[in-house]
Every structure is written in structure tokens, then in C-alpha cells.
Design a protein around this motif. Sequence first.
Motif, PDB file in Angstrom:
ATOM      1  N   ILE A   8       0.823  -1.215   0.000  1.00 20.88           N
ATOM      2  CA  ILE A   8       0.000   0.000   0.000  1.00 20.88           C
ATOM      3  C   ILE A   8       0.854   1.261   0.000  1.00 20.88           C
ATOM      4  N   GLU A   9       1.760   1.368   0.978  1.00 25.67           N
ATOM      5  CA  GLU A   9       2.581   2.584   1.093  1.00 25.67           C
ATOM      6  C   GLU A   9       3.512   2.766  -0.099  1.00 25.67           C
ATOM      7  N   PRO A  10       4.270   1.724  -0.510  1.00 27.09           N
ATOM      8  CA  PRO A  10       5.162   1.889  -1.670  1.00 27.09           C
ATOM      9  C   PRO A  10       4.428   2.309  -2.946  1.00 27.09           C
ATOM     10  N   THR A  11       3.229   1.732  -3.166  1.00 30.71           N
ATOM     11  CA  THR A  11       2.479   2.044  -4.391  1.00 30.71           C
ATOM     12  C   THR A  11       1.972   3.481  -4.371  1.00 30.71           C
ATOM     13  N   ILE A  12       1.427   3.884  -3.225  1.00 28.51           N
ATOM     14  CA  ILE A  12       0.958   5.263  -3.105  1.00 28.51           C
ATOM     15  C   ILE A  12       2.113   6.227  -3.273  1.00 28.51           C
ATOM     16  N   ARG A  13       3.247   5.904  -2.649  1.00 22.95           N
ATOM     17  CA  ARG A  13       4.417   6.773  -2.723  1.00 22.95           C
ATOM     18  C   ARG A  13       4.907   6.910  -4.171  1.00 22.95           C
ATOM     19  N   ALA A  14       4.909   5.817  -4.914  1.00 21.38           N
ATOM     20  CA  ALA A  14       5.369   5.843  -6.308  1.00 21.38           C
ATOM     21  C   ALA A  14       4.470   6.720  -7.174  1.00 21.38           C
ATOM     22  N   LEU A  15       3.167   6.571  -7.019  1.00 24.32           N
ATOM     23  CA  LEU A  15       2.229   7.365  -7.821  1.00 24.32           C
ATOM     24  C   LEU A  15       2.330   8.848  -7.493  1.00 24.32           C
ATOM     25  N   CYS A  16       2.548   9.157  -6.227  1.00 24.63           N
ATOM     26  CA  CYS A  16       2.694  10.561  -5.833  1.00 24.63           C
ATOM     27  C   CYS A  16       3.979  11.159  -6.389  1.00 24.63           C
ATOM     28  N   ASN A  17       5.067  10.417  -6.307  1.00 25.28           N
ATOM     29  CA  ASN A  17       6.367  10.924  -6.754  1.00 25.28           C
ATOM     30  C   ASN A  17       6.427  11.101  -8.270  1.00 25.28           C
ATOM     31  N   VAL A  18       5.826  10.174  -8.995  1.00 25.62           N
ATOM     32  CA  VAL A  18       5.935  10.217 -10.465  1.00 25.62           C
ATOM     33  C   VAL A  18       4.890  11.144 -11.086  1.00 25.62           C
ATOM     34  N   TYR A  19       3.656  11.047 -10.639  1.00 24.56           N
ATOM     35  CA  TYR A  19       2.572  11.769 -11.311  1.00 24.56           C
ATOM     36  C   TYR A  19       1.962  12.897 -10.480  1.00 24.56           C
ATOM     37  N   GLY A  20       2.488  13.126  -9.288  1.00 25.86           N
ATOM     38  CA  GLY A  20       2.056  14.270  -8.498  1.00 25.86           C
ATOM     39  C   GLY A  20       0.710  14.146  -7.838  1.00 25.86           C
ATOM     40  N   TYR A  21       0.225  12.923  -7.670  1.00 20.93           N
ATOM     41  CA  TYR A  21      -1.046  12.752  -6.972  1.00 20.93           C
ATOM     42  C   TYR A  21      -0.877  13.078  -5.483  1.00 20.93           C
ATOM     43  N   GLY A  22      -1.952  13.471  -4.839  1.00 24.92           N
ATOM     44  CA  GLY A  22      -1.946  13.691  -3.398  1.00 24.92           C
ATOM     45  C   GLY A  22      -2.140  12.381  -2.663  1.00 24.92           C
ATOM     46  N   GLU A  23      -1.415  12.201  -1.563  1.00 28.19           N
ATOM     47  CA  GLU A  23      -1.481  10.947  -0.816  1.00 28.19           C
ATOM     48  C   GLU A  23      -2.890  10.690  -0.301  1.00 28.19           C
ATOM     49  N   ALA A  24      -3.515  11.714   0.269  1.00 26.78           N
ATOM     50  CA  ALA A  24      -4.869  11.563   0.805  1.00 26.78           C
ATOM     51  C   ALA A  24      -5.861  11.205  -0.302  1.00 26.78           C
ATOM     52  N   GLU A  25      -5.648  11.807  -1.457  1.00 29.10           N
ATOM     53  CA  GLU A  25      -6.518  11.547  -2.610  1.00 29.10           C
ATOM     54  C   GLU A  25      -6.467  10.073  -3.008  1.00 29.10           C
ATOM     55  N   LEU A  26      -5.260   9.509  -3.064  1.00 31.75           N
ATOM     56  CA  LEU A  26      -5.112   8.116  -3.462  1.00 31.75           C
ATOM     57  C   LEU A  26      -5.672   7.162  -2.411  1.00 31.75           C
ATOM     58  N   ARG A  27      -5.442   7.473  -1.146  1.00 27.93           N
ATOM     59  CA  ARG A  27      -5.972   6.615  -0.084  1.00 27.93           C
ATOM     60  C   ARG A  27      -7.504   6.566  -0.152  1.00 27.93           C
ATOM     61  N   ALA A  28      -8.101   7.715  -0.358  1.00 25.27           N
ATOM     62  CA  ALA A  28      -9.563   7.774  -0.453  1.00 25.27           C
ATOM     63  C   ALA A  28     -10.062   6.983  -1.660  1.00 25.27           C
ATOM     64  N   LEU A  29      -9.326   7.082  -2.761  1.00 26.24           N
ATOM     65  CA  LEU A  29      -9.715   6.372  -3.980  1.00 26.24           C
ATOM     66  C   LEU A  29      -9.618   4.861  -3.796  1.00 26.24           C
ATOM     67  N   LEU A  30      -8.536   4.415  -3.156  1.00 26.36           N
ATOM     68  CA  LEU A  30      -8.370   2.980  -2.906  1.00 26.36           C
ATOM     69  C   LEU A  30      -9.487   2.440  -2.021  1.00 26.36           C
ATOM     70  N   GLU A  31      -9.839   3.198  -1.018  1.00 24.69           N
ATOM     71  CA  GLU A  31     -10.885   2.763  -0.104  1.00 24.69           C
ATOM     72  C   GLU A  31     -12.244   2.752  -0.801  1.00 24.69           C
ATOM     73  N   GLU A  32     -12.458   3.762  -1.621  1.00 21.85           N
ATOM     74  CA  GLU A  32     -13.734   3.864  -2.341  1.00 21.85           C
ATOM     75  C   GLU A  32     -13.913   2.709  -3.318  1.00 21.85           C
ATOM     76  N   ARG A  33     -12.808   2.256  -3.919  1.00 22.49           N
ATOM     77  CA  ARG A  33     -12.860   1.196  -4.929  1.00 22.49           C
ATOM     78  C   ARG A  33     -12.130  -0.053  -4.440  1.00 22.49           C
ATOM     79  N   LYS A  34     -12.307  -0.378  -3.187  1.00 22.36           N
ATOM     80  CA  LYS A  34     -11.548  -1.467  -2.573  1.00 22.36           C
ATOM     81  C   LYS A  34     -11.846  -2.831  -3.195  1.00 22.36           C
ATOM     82  N   ASP A  35     -13.005  -2.984  -3.812  1.00 22.83           N
ATOM     83  CA  ASP A  35     -13.352  -4.268  -4.429  1.00 22.83           C
ATOM     84  C   ASP A  35     -13.097  -4.281  -5.939  1.00 22.83           C
ATOM     85  N   SER A  36     -12.514  -3.203  -6.442  1.00 21.08           N
ATOM     86  CA  SER A  36     -12.307  -3.083  -7.887  1.00 21.08           C
ATOM     87  C   SER A  36     -10.916  -3.572  -8.285  1.00 21.08           C
TER      88      SER A  36
END
Length: 654
Positions: free
Chosen positions: A102-130
Motif C-alpha cells: 500500500i505505502e510503496p504504491t501510493i508513494r510511487a504514484l505521488c512521486n511520479v505523477y504528483g497525486y496527493g497521498e490523501a486523494e489516493l488513499r480515499a480512492l483505494l478505499e472507495e474502490r476497494k473491491d475493484s
Amino acid sequence: MEQGEKRKKKRKRMTGKMQATLWVVFCLFLVGILVIMIRVVLVGSNTSYAKASLSQKTGTDTVLQYKRGDILDRNGTVLAKSEKVYHLILDSRLILNNEESIEPTIRALCNVYGYGEAELRALLEERKDSAYYRLRKYMTYEEKIQFEEYEKNLPKEADGSENKDKGKILGVTFEEEYLRTYPFGTLASHVLGFAKADGDGTYGIEQQYNSELSGINGRVYDYYDADLNVQQETVPAQDGQIIVSTIDANLQRIVQKHTEAFLDEIGAKNVGVIMMEVNTGEVLAMQSNYSYDLNNPRSLSEWYSEEEIAAMDNDTYLEALYKVWRNFCISDSYEPGSTFKPFTIAAALEETIIDTSETFLCNGGEQVANYFISCHNKWGHGMINAAQSIMHSCNDVLMEVAKREGREVFAGYQRRFLFGQLTGVDLPGEVPGILMEEAQLNETELATASFGMSFNTTMIQLGSAFSSMVNGGIYYEPHVVKEIRNADGVVIEKIEPKVVCSTVSEETSEFLRDAFYLTVQEGTATAAKLEGYLIGGKTGTAQKLPRSEGKYLVSFIGCAPADNPQVMIYVVVDEADDEELQSRASIASALAADILEESLPYLKIYPDGAIKYPSFVIDEEDVEMQIGEIGDTGVVYDPDMNESNMQAIPDDME
């Protein structure tokens, strides 16, 4: 005797019942033996059976999308292409089910594409079964590589040890897709058409040649082999074929520029322009009104305000789009007006009904049945010959010529020039126009049809027929595709010029070329004249139905050089916004001149002075002009006219 009889009594005979019982026992014995044999075979080959079964079961099945074929102009300029793009796919379920990722993947997406950490966590939780979510669409190859390089080259920890995120990034993949793009945006939009999201073409070449442009998707299979090892098999995609059009991007740009400048300055309901090679039928340029953006074909923002678009219901919105996408040059029919007059003259010359030296009297009009049908020159043209009837666009002479031809000859030549029929141009949406049945060409109908009324044609019809009239009489099927190449660029089909029929003799063609030159030099089409160039052509002014509304469609059709035509140009202006100019064919002639002035040098057709007037031309100073009765352009009148209404008619009005 007694002993023999006793022995016979001791022998027991096998009855039918006993035989049946024995047969059943024998069959059961055989079945038992077969069952034992089968069990032995199955036990011995159980592993092979399992392996064979597993080898038939596939694992993943990935589709490899084909690349839609490019569309090129005649010189190889890319007009439409498919570019590979990438969608960033997020597998939330996989990430969340592996806590250490979880942490490494979120960190990679934030570092490469500039996503916000909170934004990604919320998205993962929202689509946890996807297992599939497009986090980012239409990425370039460079953007995709950024992530892969980051993952591959994670910096080491401060103590020099391996980065703790190494190998822990999960659930991020890239999906490939081809995106149809048009490098020049609006260029030749009505000829090219566009591809929908599902890849199929809509309108233009994209639709007409959809099966050639389309390919076949490939696949990647994962499966178990006979030894239960995972294997992969790839069936490569077959890319679509390349279409080389007859369109010249530079000529198309010139035509488009001047057409849209005309629309900006004067405006009109419809404007169409076609440029075509007269000796091949190849369409060099085709323009219909304003072009639309092929990269965003469903946008109406160029034509309507945001408020107007918001107020549209679905049907109104679609109707507006169809109007924008519609190709006026092939999909709309209209009365051609005086541009048809040369065809009436050509028929009479071919049938030796008239000759080039014969003269006719124009006194302003003709009494036909119960109607007086006027010439556009209500004062009359006086004594003129066939060439001058074209040059001055004389209705009176044309009615006399058609009367001599009769309905059978007249209708026969309409069909010979393919009016009322599909030309076969390789574009979707062509209409055949409307011809009056031969039996319906009575005295009045024949008279009005002689100068381009009472029937409908299309631009592609008239342009193709005119080309045959000036090239020596060879009717070539118009086409917009020159050749088809495979995905590797090898020519697999060359579209050769297709001769449909012969229309006129070389003698008639030469006569008409001279008449067209005179029409531009001194007749109704002087607005198309270019200094030093040999331009030939004919104007047309058609009053639309209902006549009482006073709406006009004006046109110019011409060729260059006039003495040896190479290129045909046809310009139609349907209901110019300026009512004072609407009935003047000079606006179409002037637009044609603007286009030709820039196009001819590009086509290596250069100024060549002037040609000597042909011998059939009458010296107009010797002609006694006679005043005829009055009338208006192309309108049928009652014979009781009031001469006090006489007025001068502009030279370019027909």
C-alpha cells in the motif's frame, strides 16, 4: 429297448429359458472384464490425463489492439493516423490485499505523477473491491516510461542497502490503446470523415474504406503445457491498410482558406467547391461550408453559443451535428441553372441539329404554350451563334435549340452525362439528383430544362460531366482514393482512372473549350478572369423554389488552361446572406478566381498570355440588337406584360 429308452429319459434338453440365462451371464462377464481393463488404463495414465486437461485451460487472455490504417494525401502527407496511448490502470483489490504494497504504491504514484497521498488513499478505499480502474487516460509513451523507470531504479537507502520499496509496488499496470488523430484538425474534414470511439469510421473516407482501414486484433494467451508449466502464446494483431487519397493537402488548404474567408465576409446558407483533374476524375480538393474539427467532431461551439447548445434537446443537437458533417458537394441537389446550357448545346452539335456557324435571333424571350419565358437580357441579344449563346448565357437561343432536339434527344443526353444517376464517387452519402421523366418533358418543361431548371443535379455530377465535356469527351468516374497499401507501405491496389462512357466528340469538346474561354474573357464570367491565364468557364444563376421568395443559388464552373484543360473548378454559393449579391453569379466567379490565382502556380500552370479568338465568333458590331419582352431570371411569365416595367439587367445576371 428298455435300456435305450431309459438313457433317452436321463438326457435333459436345454430349454429357451436356460439359453437366455447363459447369454446374460456371458455378457456380464464381458462387461466385468472391460471395466477392469479401463480402470487399469486410467490408473496408469492418470497423470497424463491431468496434464492434458490442464493444458487446455487458459490463464490470462489479453487483447492486442490493431492499429487503424493511416490516410495520406496524394503526396504522402499524413491526414489521419492512429497513435498508441496508455491508460494507467489501478487494481485496488490487489493493493489492499497486500498490506506491504500500500505505502510503496501510493508513494510511487505521488512521486511520479504528483497525486496527493490523501486523494489516493480515499480512492483505494472507495474502490476497494475493484480490480480495474482507469486512474489516468491517454498517456504518452514518455509518461508511461516515467513510472517504469522509477520502479526499476528506486534509489538505495541511506546506508546503501536495497530500497525497502523494491518489489513491493503492486496493482499499477498500463493498458495500450490507439487514438485516432488528425494532424491538421479541420483540413478536408468532409472528405476524411472521422473514427468513432469504437474504431469504426463515420462519413468520408473513414466510413467508405472502413473495412480496409480496420485490422484484426491479436491476443496473448497464458496456458499450462503437458508438463503443467505455464506457457504463453501470442497471436499478433494485423494492422489496417493505408489509404492514399487523391486529395492534395496544399490545394485543399487554399480552397478552404478562400471558402471560409468568403463565408466570413459575405456568408451563405451553403458554399461548395470541388477541384478535379479533368483527365483522371481524381478529386484534388473538396470543401463544404466551414470545416469542423476532426479531433473533436461533436463540438458545436464554433457555430452556437453555450446558451444555445444548453437549450438544445438531443434531437436538435444531433440535427445540428448532421448539418455540420453533411457534405454539400455530394449530398445536396439543386437546379443548376445556366451551367447546364453547354450540355444542351453539346447534344445539338453531336446530333447535327445545329452547327457552329448557325445564328439565332434572341428578342428577349420565347412564347411557349401559354407562357412567355424571358431571357435574362430582356432587351434581347439580337443575332448570335451557339458559342455566343453560351458566352452571353442566352435563354432564348437555348429554348430554340431544345425545341429542335425534342424530348427524346434532350433526355437521352441528360442520361449520357449521368445526370439523375449516382456517379460512383467513393464517398458515402451521394444522392442521384432528380430528373423529369422523358414523357413529362412537354413544351414548357423542355424549354425551362434547356437552361437548367425543372430538374436537380449535384456538384459531383455536374463537375464530372463538365470535365468530360472539356477533355475530349471521356467521362471518368470521380474518386477520392488513389491507392491502397498494406501496413508495411507496399502498394496492394492502385485505383486507376475508370472510363465510364464517351459523352461528346473531340470536335464538340474543342468548340466548347473555345466558348468557355470567351465566356470568361468577355461574357458573363469575367469575374473569373486572371491576367495572363487561359481560364474557361460558365456561370449559373438559379432561382430557387418557391420562385416567389426570390432566393438564388449562383455558381461558376471552369477549367484551366482553357486550350488544354488540366484542372476543373466548380463553385456553388447557395443563398448568399447579402440579398443584393445573392442573384449575382459574379460572387461565385470571383471566389473561383481567388482560388485559382493561388492554386495554378502550385500546379505548375503558369500565365500564358491569350489565345486567338476562334473563327466562329461573330463581330458584335455587325449585330442588329432587337428589344424583346421583359422578364426575370429563369422565371416563367404570363404573356400579358407591362413594358413600362423595363429595366437594365446586370451583365452577370442570368
